[in-house]
Design an enzyme around this catalytic site. Structure first.
Site: not given
Ligand SMILES: *Cc1c(COP(=O)(O)O)cnc(C)c1O
Length: 402
Positions: A69, A198-199, A323, A149, A235
């Site tokens: 993200g 994804a996570h 955070c 978040n 890649t």
């Molecule tokens: C977790 C999060 C991100 C960052 O994503 P990553 O894949 O951990 O870099 C960005 N924006 C929001 C709102 C998030 O909750």
């Protein structure tokens, strides 16, 4: 262990891990090669692209896989800024964005761009009228997160998208917390750029994507080979991408059921905390809220102390400054919705998944009640408060006592 920190990361689903494993082992081919082994990887990446695009109403060729993200947010904002400098140097965003957006905007300010950081209301909502008022002839981008978040508030994305398009301005949304949790549709919502990870949806860490609407022309993120249609060279992270695809497919399958279940668990936890813990307040919007998000401020306690004590009982939650853990600054989101520093410091975030149970929440409520009580017994502020005639409390808290 009771895991209530799904906004920080989620447990990888077993079927996601199963889908990934062969691509760490036998299927190690490079997707850019033409023999069978490479073709296998190439097909798997293409399939993942379809699953991810389908879950947001995009076309597969509009998905660009990234390292997560954060990279997607950086790419979207910096690349639009660069491509549209001739049109203008003004960007509109909000005070409650993730740091991946905020710090990118701060960096752009140092490069000569101007950024308007919109206020939100006490529930964390961005008002479309405020976005309209912030528009200028030189505005090139609006970036507003889909859902927050920390406090879970869901923003009026479709309305902001419509406004952006009415004025021919590009619209980016950080949908990391929304993707796979609530319905997301880039076409219906007039979104030009969207970040996902994804996570946060039971996939692996280190992979995500940026959706770039097909008619948006922005520069490549990484220069090199022709991967990701020459816009993000290198890649491919094949196992990660395959895992992301499987996570998206799973999320699409279970979304309505998951949403319903989390919402009912969420409301149960909110009800019990509100009725059983004195002097607490719910942060974030009550109904326009992510299905799994519960965020409370507890007066006269430190969120961090609460978190550590809950951890000793096997309960994983986040506090208002988690955070940026390591830093003691209160959360910028909680300050933006009008909390005082001490209220922001006394906040705790519980983020649920469909795997949580009511019994787990009962355990959590008991542990919170006990711990809050214990910490208050040790608090000089609480002692003062009991002595004085309770006039210094915020309105909402006063109501609680009755
Ligand atoms: C977790 C999060 C991100 C960052 O994503 P990553 O894949 O951990 O870099 C960005 N924006 C929001 C709102 C998030 O909750």
């Amino acid at each position: 262990m009771i895991y209530l920190d799904n906004a920080a990361t989620t447990r990888m689903a077993p079927e996601v891990l199963d889908a990934m494993l062969p691509f760490f082992a036998d299927n190690y081919g490079n997707p850019s090669t033409i023999y069978g082994l490479g073709a296998k990887a190439r097909r798997a990446v293409a399939e993942a692209r379809e699953h991810v695009s389908a879950l947001m109403g995009a076309k597969p060729e509009e998905i660009y896989f990234t390292s997560g993200g954060t990279e997607a947010d950086n790419w979207a904002i910096k690349a639009v800024a660069e491509a549209y400098t001739d049109k203008g140097k003004h960007i509109i965003t909000t005070k409650i964005e993730h740091h991946a957006v905020l710090h990118t905007c701060k960096w752009l300010e140092r490069q000569g761009f101007e950024v308007t950081y919109l206020d939100v209301d006490k529930d964390g909502l961005v008002h479309v009228e405020d976005v309209r008022e912030a528009l200028r002839p030189d505005t090139i981008l609006i970036s507003v997160m889909f859902a927050n978040n920390e406090i879970g508030t869901i923003e009026p994305i479709a309305e902001i998208g419509a406004l952006a398009h009415e004025h021919n301005i590009l619209f980016h949304t950080d949908a990391v917390q929304a993707f796979g949790q609530i319905p997301v549709d880039v076409k219906a919502m007039n979104v030009d750029l969207l970040s996902a990870s994804a996570h946060k949806v039971n996939g692996p860490k280190g992979v995500g994507c940026l959706y770039i609407r097909s008619d948006v022309k922005i520069r490549s993120f990484l220069h090199g080979g022709a991967q990701e249609r020459s816009r993000r060279a290198g890649t491919e992270n094949v196992p990660g991408i395959v895992g992301f695809g499987e996570a998206a497919r799973r999320a699409a399958r279970i979304l309505p059921e998951k949403q319903k279940r989390e919402q009912s668990l969420r409301d149960y936890l909110i009800d019990r905390l509100e009725s059983e813990v004195p002097w607490c307040r719910l942060n974030g919007h009550r109904s326009r809220r992510l299905p799994g998000n519960v965020n409370f401020s507890f007066s006269f306690v430190e969120g961090e102390s609460l978190l550590i004590r809950l951890d000793m009982e096997g309960i994983c939650v986040s506090s208002g400054s988690a955070c940026t853990s390591g830093s003691l600054d209160p959360s910028h989101v909680l300050l933006a919705i009008g909390l005082k520093h001490e209220e922001a410091h006394g906040s705790l975030r519980f983020t649920l998944s469909e795997e949580n149970t009511k019994e787990e929440l009962d355990t959590v409520v008991e542990a919170v009640k006990k711990t809050v009580d214990l910490l208050r017994q040790m608090s000089p502020l609480y002692e003062d408060f009991l002595k004085n005639n309770k006039s210094e409390r915020p309105e909402e808290l006063l109501d609680k006592e009755a």
